[in-house]
Motif scaffolding. Structure first.
Motif, short mmCIF file in Angstrom:
data_model
loop_
_atom_site.label_atom_id
_atom_site.label_comp_id
_atom_site.label_asym_id
_atom_site.label_seq_id
_atom_site.Cartn_x
_atom_site.Cartn_y
_atom_site.Cartn_z
N UNK A 1 0.84 -1.20 0.00
CA UNK A 1 0.00 0.00 0.00
C UNK A 1 0.87 1.25 0.00
N UNK A 2 1.83 1.33 0.94
CA UNK A 2 2.64 2.55 1.07
C UNK A 2 3.54 2.77 -0.13
N UNK A 3 4.10 1.68 -0.65
CA UNK A 3 4.95 1.83 -1.84
C UNK A 3 4.13 2.31 -3.04
N UNK A 4 2.92 1.77 -3.18
CA UNK A 4 2.04 2.22 -4.26
C UNK A 4 1.60 3.66 -4.08
N UNK A 5 1.28 4.01 -2.85
CA UNK A 5 0.84 5.38 -2.53
C UNK A 5 1.96 6.38 -2.83
N UNK B 1 3.08 6.47 12.76
CA UNK B 1 3.74 7.39 11.82
C UNK B 1 2.68 8.18 11.09
N UNK B 2 3.09 9.38 10.65
CA UNK B 2 2.22 10.22 9.82
C UNK B 2 3.03 10.72 8.63
N UNK B 3 2.45 10.64 7.44
CA UNK B 3 3.08 11.17 6.24
C UNK B 3 1.99 11.46 5.22
N UNK B 4 2.14 12.56 4.47
CA UNK B 4 1.08 13.01 3.56
C UNK B 4 -0.23 13.08 4.35
N UNK B 5 -1.31 12.46 3.82
CA UNK B 5 -2.57 12.46 4.58
C UNK B 5 -2.80 11.09 5.23
N UNK B 6 -1.71 10.36 5.43
CA UNK B 6 -1.79 9.02 6.02
C UNK B 6 -1.41 9.08 7.49
N UNK B 7 -1.94 8.13 8.25
CA UNK B 7 -1.60 8.05 9.67
C UNK B 7 -1.89 6.63 10.15
N UNK B 8 -0.83 5.91 10.54
CA UNK B 8 -1.06 4.55 11.03
C UNK B 8 -0.64 4.40 12.49
N UNK B 9 -1.23 3.40 13.14
CA UNK B 9 -0.83 3.03 14.49
C UNK B 9 -0.71 1.51 14.56
N UNK C 1 0.95 -15.68 12.39
CA UNK C 1 0.23 -15.56 11.12
C UNK C 1 -0.39 -14.17 11.02
N UNK C 2 -0.67 -13.74 9.79
CA UNK C 2 -1.28 -12.42 9.62
C UNK C 2 -2.56 -12.50 8.81
N UNK C 3 -3.46 -11.57 9.13
CA UNK C 3 -4.72 -11.43 8.39
C UNK C 3 -4.87 -9.96 8.00
N UNK C 4 -4.95 -9.72 6.71
CA UNK C 4 -5.16 -8.36 6.19
C UNK C 4 -6.66 -8.10 6.13
N UNK C 5 -7.11 -6.93 6.57
CA UNK C 5 -8.53 -6.57 6.43
C UNK C 5 -8.64 -5.16 5.86
N UNK C 6 -9.81 -4.88 5.28
CA UNK C 6 -10.02 -3.56 4.69
C UNK C 6 -9.47 -3.47 3.28
N UNK C 7 -9.32 -2.24 2.80
CA UNK C 7 -8.95 -2.00 1.41
C UNK C 7 -7.55 -1.39 1.34
N UNK C 8 -6.55 -2.20 0.94
CA UNK C 8 -5.19 -1.67 0.89
C UNK C 8 -4.77 -1.28 -0.53
N UNK C 9 -5.74 -0.92 -1.35
CA UNK C 9 -5.45 -0.39 -2.69
C UNK C 9 -4.89 1.03 -2.51
N UNK C 10 -3.68 1.31 -3.02
CA UNK C 10 -3.09 2.64 -2.85
C UNK C 10 -3.95 3.77 -3.42
N UNK D 1 -10.47 5.89 0.85
CA UNK D 1 -10.50 5.91 2.32
C UNK D 1 -9.15 5.63 2.97
N UNK D 2 -8.31 4.81 2.30
CA UNK D 2 -7.02 4.39 2.86
C UNK D 2 -7.17 3.52 4.11
#
Length: 434
Positions: free
Chosen positions: A210-214, A349-357, A365-374, A378-379
């Motif tokens: 997501x971040x690389x695409x964004x 971290x915060x960058x551009x209009x992004x903000x993650x915690x 194991x990991x489970x991705x949820x939501x929409x990670x299309x760059x 909504x992001x």
């Protein structure tokens, strides 16, 4: 030689020092008892601002705006505050020798400081390419970011090289935040890092995509799987090109390097027990030496949640560990007890209009949820980490304050989960119902 004595000395002038000073004041430290010794020329400030608003062309952050403790919503401690509390701020002073046995610190100019109780809050220093013998790494306009002086030099270069080209070496926190800040200043940015994706210590491949695409959509060029092996300069000694290991050459007016750091503990070598690159402490931040505490980046402490020793480099831990140590010091003197440190890892971290915690542990194991299309409007997306049938870590991009509280609770409680499919289907609603 001039000699000064204090009951308490905080060595280091970063975030931990400011929060420790505030806690000492809350606990009723008497005028003249406490000194902060810092090699920086300014009172403690919130270091994260340097990679964010300090570099913005508009809405720029400047001191005194981000002195501690504004980063956690507290009162801003201006230099006058320390004077009012009778706390001595000893700035622009580098300690070159520490003798724990005699409780003595020696400065570069020959000043001697005696203490009864020492709090080591020296933080980290950046790894420099010159440390690795990289050709041309001492050229002008190659920058590192740790202190306000570093940020000032970078700001001047951004102004001088208007609409120029920058190469950012490293794909971690500094790389991502500074690439964004440089781009906002209309600099042409290329990011270079050896790993298969950005922020590999925390991000999964899906999160990083997501971040690389964004960033790519913002016009930032991303070059993965290679490193800078040399720099060429112009007639003025300024960096002109970055040579990469894969044979490519990138033009550059500015180079910013963010390839990690190391805790500043060399003053104390052989005087304490060490662990995992830091000074070993208990859950009150007491070291193996009497009357000496270590906090923030330099401390390797027992993380109760995971029953193991860990060292954490993050502003949240810098603040909280400092407060814990001071509470312990003052309680011990009063014949009282306090509960031990029980830390939940937290990064943001915060960058551009992004903000993650992120909260918890990124293992299992990991489970991705939501929409990670760059290109998503909504992001909003996230990831759960599951170990032994329990959710142990949660990452969320663009969460509301309530949602961020919910993911923190999940990471702390570690609820059981039926299956990865159930978790994927429920997504963020799983966290909201815990």
């Amino acid at each position: 030689m001039a000699e000064k004595s204090f009951k308490y000395v905080i060595l280091g002038g970063g975030v931990s020092a400011g929060y420790a000073a505030r806690e000492f004041a809350k606990q009723g430290v008497k005028p003249g008892e406490l000194a902060i010794i810092s090699k920086e020329a300014v009172a403690p400030y919130e270091r994260p601002a340097l990679s964010k608003a300090y570099l913005f062309p508009e809405g720029t952050a400047r001191l005194p705006g981000f002195h501690v403790c504004v980063g956690s919503g507290g009162e801003r401690l201006l230099p006058e505050w320390y004077k009012e509390k009778g706390i001595e701020l000893i700035l622009s002073t580098e300690i070159v020798k520490a003798d724990i046995a005699s409780k003595t610190l020696l400065s570069a100019t020959g000043l001697i400081f005696k203490y009864q109780i020492l709090v080591i809050a020296t933080g980290s220093t950046v790894l420099r390419l010159t440390d690795f013998g990289v050709e041309g790494a001492d050229a002008k306009n190659i920058f590192y970011l740790r202190e306000i002086d570093d940020a000032d030099k970078l700001v001047e270069a951004i102004k001088a090289k208007k609409n120029g080209k920058a190469v950012v070496v490293g794909g971690g926190y500094i790389g991502l935040e500074l690439s964004a800040a440089l781009k906002i200043n209309n600099i042409d940015v290329s990011m270079v890092y050896p790993e298969p994706w950005c922020m590999p210590r925390l991000f999964t491949a899906d999160i990083a995509a997501f971040y690389e695409g964004y960033y790519a959509n913002k016009g930032i060029k991303i070059i993965k799987g290679t490193v800078a092996v040399g720099f060429t300069t112009n007639a003025d000694g300024e960096v002109k090109e970055v040579k990469l290991k894969d044979g490519r050459t990138l033009e550059a007016d500015i180079v910013v390097v963010g390839v990690g750091g190391r805790p500043l503990i060399s003053l104390f070598k052989g005087q304490f027990a060490e662990n995992k690159g830091g000074i070993k402490t208990d859950d009150f931040f007491r070291t193996s030496a009497d009357d000496v505490y270590a906090v923030g980046d330099v401390a390797t402490f027992p993380m109760k949640l995971y029953r193991e020793m860990r060292r954490v480099e993050h502003v949240d831990h810098a603040r909280k560990s400092a407060e814990q140590a001071v509470k312990t010091i003052m309680a011990t003197e009063g014949g009282k007890t306090v509960t031990g440190y029980d830390y939940l890892p937290y990064f943001y971290s915060r960058a551009f209009d992004l903000s993650w915690q992120f909260y918890g542990d990124n293992v299992g194991d990991t489970v991705l949820f939501g929409d990670n299309d760059p290109a998503s409007a909504t992001h909003k997306f996230g990831t759960y980490w599951i170990k032994d049938g329990k959710v142990v870590g949660v990452f969320l991009e663009s969460g509301t304050p309530e949602e961020n509280k919910a993911i923190a609770k999940v990471a702390r409680v570690q609820p059981s989960v039926e299956s990865l499919d159930v978790l994927k289907n429920e997504g963020l609603s799983f966290a909201s119902k815990i």
